[in-house]
Design a protein around this motif. Structure first.
Motif, PDB file in Angstrom:
ATOM      1  N   VAL A 281       0.932  -1.128   0.096  1.00  0.00           N
ATOM      2  CA  VAL A 281       0.195  -0.033  -0.003  1.00  0.00           C
ATOM      3  C   VAL A 281       0.763   1.190   0.021  1.00  0.00           C
ATOM      4  CG1 VAL A 281      -1.599   1.371   1.149  1.00  0.00           C
ATOM      5  CG2 VAL A 281      -1.963  -0.964   0.919  1.00  0.00           C
ATOM      6  N   SER A 282       1.989   1.177   0.861  1.00  0.00           N
ATOM      7  CA  SER A 282       2.906   2.372   1.008  1.00  0.00           C
ATOM      8  C   SER A 282       3.497   2.569  -0.435  1.00  0.00           C
ATOM      9  CB  SER A 282       3.950   2.224   1.991  1.00  0.00           C
ATOM     10  OG  SER A 282       3.452   2.250   3.283  1.00  0.00           O
ATOM     11  N   ALA A 283       3.941   1.696  -1.308  1.00  0.00           N
ATOM     12  CA  ALA A 283       4.551   1.641  -2.461  1.00  0.00           C
ATOM     13  C   ALA A 283       3.762   2.243  -3.368  1.00  0.00           C
ATOM     14  CB  ALA A 283       5.316   0.371  -2.943  1.00  0.00           C
ATOM     15  N   ILE A 284       2.361   1.703  -3.352  1.00  0.00           N
ATOM     16  CA  ILE A 284       1.412   2.547  -4.322  1.00  0.00           C
ATOM     17  C   ILE A 284       1.252   3.786  -4.248  1.00  0.00           C
ATOM     18  CG2 ILE A 284      -1.041   2.097  -5.063  1.00  0.00           C
ATOM     19  CD1 ILE A 284      -0.746  -1.165  -4.648  1.00  0.00           C
ATOM     20  N   SER A 285       0.888   4.146  -2.851  1.00  0.00           N
ATOM     21  CA  SER A 285       0.663   5.643  -2.789  1.00  0.00           C
ATOM     22  C   SER A 285       1.912   6.297  -3.171  1.00  0.00           C
ATOM     23  CB  SER A 285       0.437   5.628  -0.955  1.00  0.00           C
ATOM     24  OG  SER A 285      -0.611   4.944  -0.461  1.00  0.00           O
ATOM     25  N   PHE A 286       3.265   6.013  -2.880  1.00  0.00           N
ATOM     26  CA  PHE A 286       4.247   6.756  -3.184  1.00  0.00           C
ATOM     27  C   PHE A 286       4.263   7.020  -4.996  1.00  0.00           C
ATOM     28  CE2 PHE A 286       8.784   6.874  -4.656  1.00  0.00           C
ATOM     29  CZ  PHE A 286       9.000   7.946  -4.158  1.00  0.00           C
ATOM     30  N   LEU A 287       4.242   5.679  -5.650  1.00  0.00           N
ATOM     31  CA  LEU A 287       4.034   5.752  -7.023  1.00  0.00           C
ATOM     32  C   LEU A 287       3.084   6.721  -7.794  1.00  0.00           C
ATOM     33  CD1 LEU A 287       5.026   2.062  -7.942  1.00  0.00           C
ATOM     34  CD2 LEU A 287       6.411   4.169  -8.075  1.00  0.00           C
ATOM     35  N   SER A 288       1.842   6.380  -6.946  1.00  0.00           N
ATOM     36  CA  SER A 288       0.462   7.405  -7.512  1.00  0.00           C
ATOM     37  C   SER A 288       0.839   8.772  -7.146  1.00  0.00           C
ATOM     38  CB  SER A 288      -0.567   7.081  -6.583  1.00  0.00           C
ATOM     39  OG  SER A 288      -1.760   7.918  -6.878  1.00  0.00           O
ATOM     40  N   GLY A 289       1.468   9.161  -6.216  1.00  0.00           N
ATOM     41  CA  GLY A 289       1.894  10.616  -5.729  1.00  0.00           C
ATOM     42  C   GLY A 289       2.869  11.176  -7.033  1.00  0.00           C
ATOM     43  N   CYS A 290       3.938  10.314  -7.016  1.00  0.00           N
ATOM     44  CA  CYS A 290       4.973  10.843  -8.099  1.00  0.00           C
ATOM     45  C   CYS A 290       4.370  10.928  -9.393  1.00  0.00           C
ATOM     46  CB  CYS A 290       6.150   9.885  -7.967  1.00  0.00           C
ATOM     47  SG  CYS A 290       7.139   9.703  -6.602  1.00  0.00           S
ATOM     48  N   THR A 291       3.548  10.133  -9.938  1.00  0.00           N
ATOM     49  CA  THR A 291       2.870  10.104 -11.092  1.00  0.00           C
ATOM     50  C   THR A 291       2.018  11.541 -11.124  1.00  0.00           C
ATOM     51  OG1 THR A 291       2.824   7.828 -11.445  1.00  0.00           O
ATOM     52  CG2 THR A 291       1.304   8.936 -12.806  1.00  0.00           C
ATOM     53  N   VAL A 292       1.391  11.699 -10.214  1.00  0.00           N
ATOM     54  CA  VAL A 292       0.351  12.615 -10.181  1.00  0.00           C
ATOM     55  C   VAL A 292       1.092  13.997  -9.980  1.00  0.00           C
ATOM     56  CG1 VAL A 292      -1.282  14.162  -8.905  1.00  0.00           C
ATOM     57  CG2 VAL A 292      -1.672  11.705  -9.163  1.00  0.00           C
ATOM     58  N   LEU A 293       2.203  14.198  -9.505  1.00  0.00           N
ATOM     59  CA  LEU A 293       2.998  15.279  -9.481  1.00  0.00           C
ATOM     60  C   LEU A 293       3.557  15.752 -11.012  1.00  0.00           C
ATOM     61  CD1 LEU A 293       4.630  17.468  -8.237  1.00  0.00           C
ATOM     62  CD2 LEU A 293       6.427  15.869  -7.616  1.00  0.00           C
ATOM     63  N   ALA A 294       4.069  14.534 -11.617  1.00  0.00           N
ATOM     64  CA  ALA A 294       4.698  15.059 -12.967  1.00  0.00           C
ATOM     65  C   ALA A 294       3.802  15.177 -13.958  1.00  0.00           C
ATOM     66  CB  ALA A 294       5.320  13.597 -13.460  1.00  0.00           C
ATOM     67  N   MET A 295       2.460  14.626 -13.930  1.00  0.00           N
ATOM     68  CA  MET A 295       1.264  15.094 -14.695  1.00  0.00           C
ATOM     69  C   MET A 295       0.798  16.595 -14.369  1.00  0.00           C
ATOM     70  SD  MET A 295      -2.242  15.828 -14.792  1.00  0.00           S
ATOM     71  CE  MET A 295      -2.761  14.951 -13.023  1.00  0.00           C
ATOM     72  N   SER A 296       0.856  16.891 -13.171  1.00  0.00           N
ATOM     73  CA  SER A 296       0.270  18.233 -12.762  1.00  0.00           C
ATOM     74  C   SER A 296       1.222  19.348 -13.268  1.00  0.00           C
ATOM     75  CB  SER A 296      -0.136  18.346 -11.141  1.00  0.00           C
ATOM     76  OG  SER A 296       0.993  17.944 -10.627  1.00  0.00           O
ATOM     77  N   VAL A 297       2.615  19.073 -13.117  1.00  0.00           N
ATOM     78  CA  VAL A 297       3.546  19.930 -13.595  1.00  0.00           C
ATOM     79  C   VAL A 297       3.269  20.409 -14.875  1.00  0.00           C
ATOM     80  CG1 VAL A 297       5.715  20.400 -14.040  1.00  0.00           C
ATOM     81  CG2 VAL A 297       5.506  19.468 -11.497  1.00  0.00           C
ATOM     82  N   VAL A 298       3.314  19.145 -15.911  1.00  0.00           N
ATOM     83  CA  VAL A 298       3.282  19.376 -17.252  1.00  0.00           C
ATOM     84  C   VAL A 298       1.780  20.150 -17.561  1.00  0.00           C
ATOM     85  CG1 VAL A 298       3.004  18.140 -19.394  1.00  0.00           C
ATOM     86  CG2 VAL A 298       4.680  17.663 -17.560  1.00  0.00           C
ATOM     87  N   SER A 299       0.863  19.608 -16.982  1.00  0.00           N
ATOM     88  CA  SER A 299      -0.509  20.324 -17.345  1.00  0.00           C
ATOM     89  C   SER A 299      -0.472  21.629 -17.079  1.00  0.00           C
ATOM     90  CB  SER A 299      -1.676  19.553 -16.641  1.00  0.00           C
ATOM     91  OG  SER A 299      -1.712  17.977 -16.959  1.00  0.00           O
ATOM     92  N   VAL A 300      -0.329  22.046 -15.803  1.00  0.00           N
ATOM     93  CA  VAL A 300      -0.332  23.527 -15.315  1.00  0.00           C
ATOM     94  C   VAL A 300       0.637  24.207 -16.212  1.00  0.00           C
ATOM     95  CG1 VAL A 300       0.025  25.115 -13.316  1.00  0.00           C
ATOM     96  CG2 VAL A 300      -0.940  23.050 -12.915  1.00  0.00           C
ATOM     97  N   GLY A 301       1.793  23.715 -16.412  1.00  0.00           N
ATOM     98  CA  GLY A 301       2.781  24.568 -17.019  1.00  0.00           C
ATOM     99  C   GLY A 301       2.252  24.734 -18.588  1.00  0.00           C
ATOM    100  N   LYS A 302       1.908  23.693 -19.198  1.00  0.00           N
ATOM    101  CA  LYS A 302       1.428  23.994 -20.344  1.00  0.00           C
ATOM    102  C   LYS A 302       0.396  24.912 -20.687  1.00  0.00           C
ATOM    103  CE  LYS A 302       0.039  21.476 -24.535  1.00  0.00           C
ATOM    104  NZ  LYS A 302      -0.270  20.151 -25.295  1.00  0.00           N
ATOM    105  N   SER A 303      -0.617  24.771 -19.667  1.00  0.00           N
ATOM    106  CA  SER A 303      -1.786  25.695 -19.632  1.00  0.00           C
ATOM    107  C   SER A 303      -1.411  27.318 -19.551  1.00  0.00           C
ATOM    108  CB  SER A 303      -2.886  25.357 -18.750  1.00  0.00           C
ATOM    109  OG  SER A 303      -3.375  23.992 -18.718  1.00  0.00           O
ATOM    110  N   LEU A 304      -0.461  27.472 -18.624  1.00  0.00           N
ATOM    111  CA  LEU A 304       0.039  28.817 -18.408  1.00  0.00           C
ATOM    112  C   LEU A 304       0.930  29.282 -19.743  1.00  0.00           C
ATOM    113  CD1 LEU A 304       1.513  28.391 -14.670  1.00  0.00           C
ATOM    114  CD2 LEU A 304      -0.461  29.763 -15.520  1.00  0.00           C
TER     115      LEU A 304
END
Length: 265
Positions: free
Chosen positions: A39-62
């Motif tokens: 469960v801990s590993a899944i939460s960590f991988l999910s968080g890292c994936t979401v961070l990468a996606m949000s950086v790209v999405s917000v950056g591209k939108s701006l």
């Protein structure tokens, strides 16, 4: 395995970027259901994936000038979310240590996520029928407090942000679908940065294969780019329909995980 994780991260990040739900709300229950790591590993991988996606999405939108960001309210939400992200990870670690059993933590996460998505579905249905009056919070302190609650929940659940962000932004700030989506991603971005910093600072990063981490981050980055491209071509109604489908799917998978974890106790 790495190819499968990349595909999961790619698909969920595309959907998450379009709807503003972060993608982690799909990644976390799907990987839990597959029972391929802790469960801990899944939460960590999910968080890292979401961070990468949000950086790209917000950056591209701006960069493209498409982001409708409230420069007074959104930073306050983000600061609160960052604080909440740290608190949420502390709560997660405390429950894990106190219970001494990650299955109990997984059960708690699955049930809370199912409850949140069901509430969000009810709220969205009622708001579309005009039975819910939305508000416009202008207080910086109030915005920071709301952001803290969102950051705490998303960090504890390991979902990045999830559907509750959109419901909260709609109810408290009267944001439309696309407006709430980009502001939700800003909140997710800051809460996940704070959560990951806290993990590294306390040396509590779970063991994961670097190849798995790289595969999911790559999927998150590509998903963020593709999702923002698709988002430009969709109207609010189409985004809403995709949002409903994802909520229903997440609810079903979360309930399945809850029963599965309960049976393992």
């Amino acid at each position: 395995m790495s190819v499968m994780l990349f595909c999961i991260a790619l698909f969920t990040s595309v959907v998450g970027s379009i709807c503003g739900i972060g993608g982690g709300v799909i990644i976390k229950p799907v990987l839990d259901a597959m029972d391929i790591m802790s469960v801990s590993a899944i939460s960590f991988l999910s968080g890292c994936t979401v961070l990468a996606m949000s950086v790209v999405s917000v950056g591209k939108s701006l960069y493209n000038g498409q982001a409708v960001i409230h420069w007074r309210i959104t930073p306050a939400l983000g600061v609160g979310a960052a604080a909440g992200g740290v608190i949420g990870k502390l709560v997660f670690n405390w429950i894990k240590d106190y219970a001494g059993n990650e299955i109990l933590v997984g059960l708690a996460q699955a049930l809370v996520l199912a409850f949140i998505t069901i509430l969000t579905l009810v709220y969205v249905a009622m708001s579309k029928s005009g039975r819910i009056k939305t508000h416009r919070v202008n207080s910086l302190a109030g915005s920071a407090l709301i952001g803290m609650v969102l950051g705490l929940m998303s960090s504890f659940l390991g979902i990045g942000g999830g559907p509750i962000n959109l419901a909260v932004l709609s109810f408290f700030f009267s944001m439309g679908t696309k407006e709430a989506a980009i502001n939700s991603l800003c909140v997710i971005l800051l809460s996940q940065i704070a959560s990951l910093i806290q993990l590294f600072a306390t040396h509590s990063v779970p063991e994961v294969l670097p190849l798995y981490l790289c595969a999911m981050i790559a999927g998150g980055i590509l998903g963020g780019l593709v999702g923002q491209t698709i988002n430009k071509r969709l109207n609010a109604g189409q985004v809403d329909k995709l949002f409903y489908v994802m909520l229903a799917a997440v609810t079903a998978v979360s309930l399945y995980n809850g029963f599965r974890f309960a049976a393992m106790l």
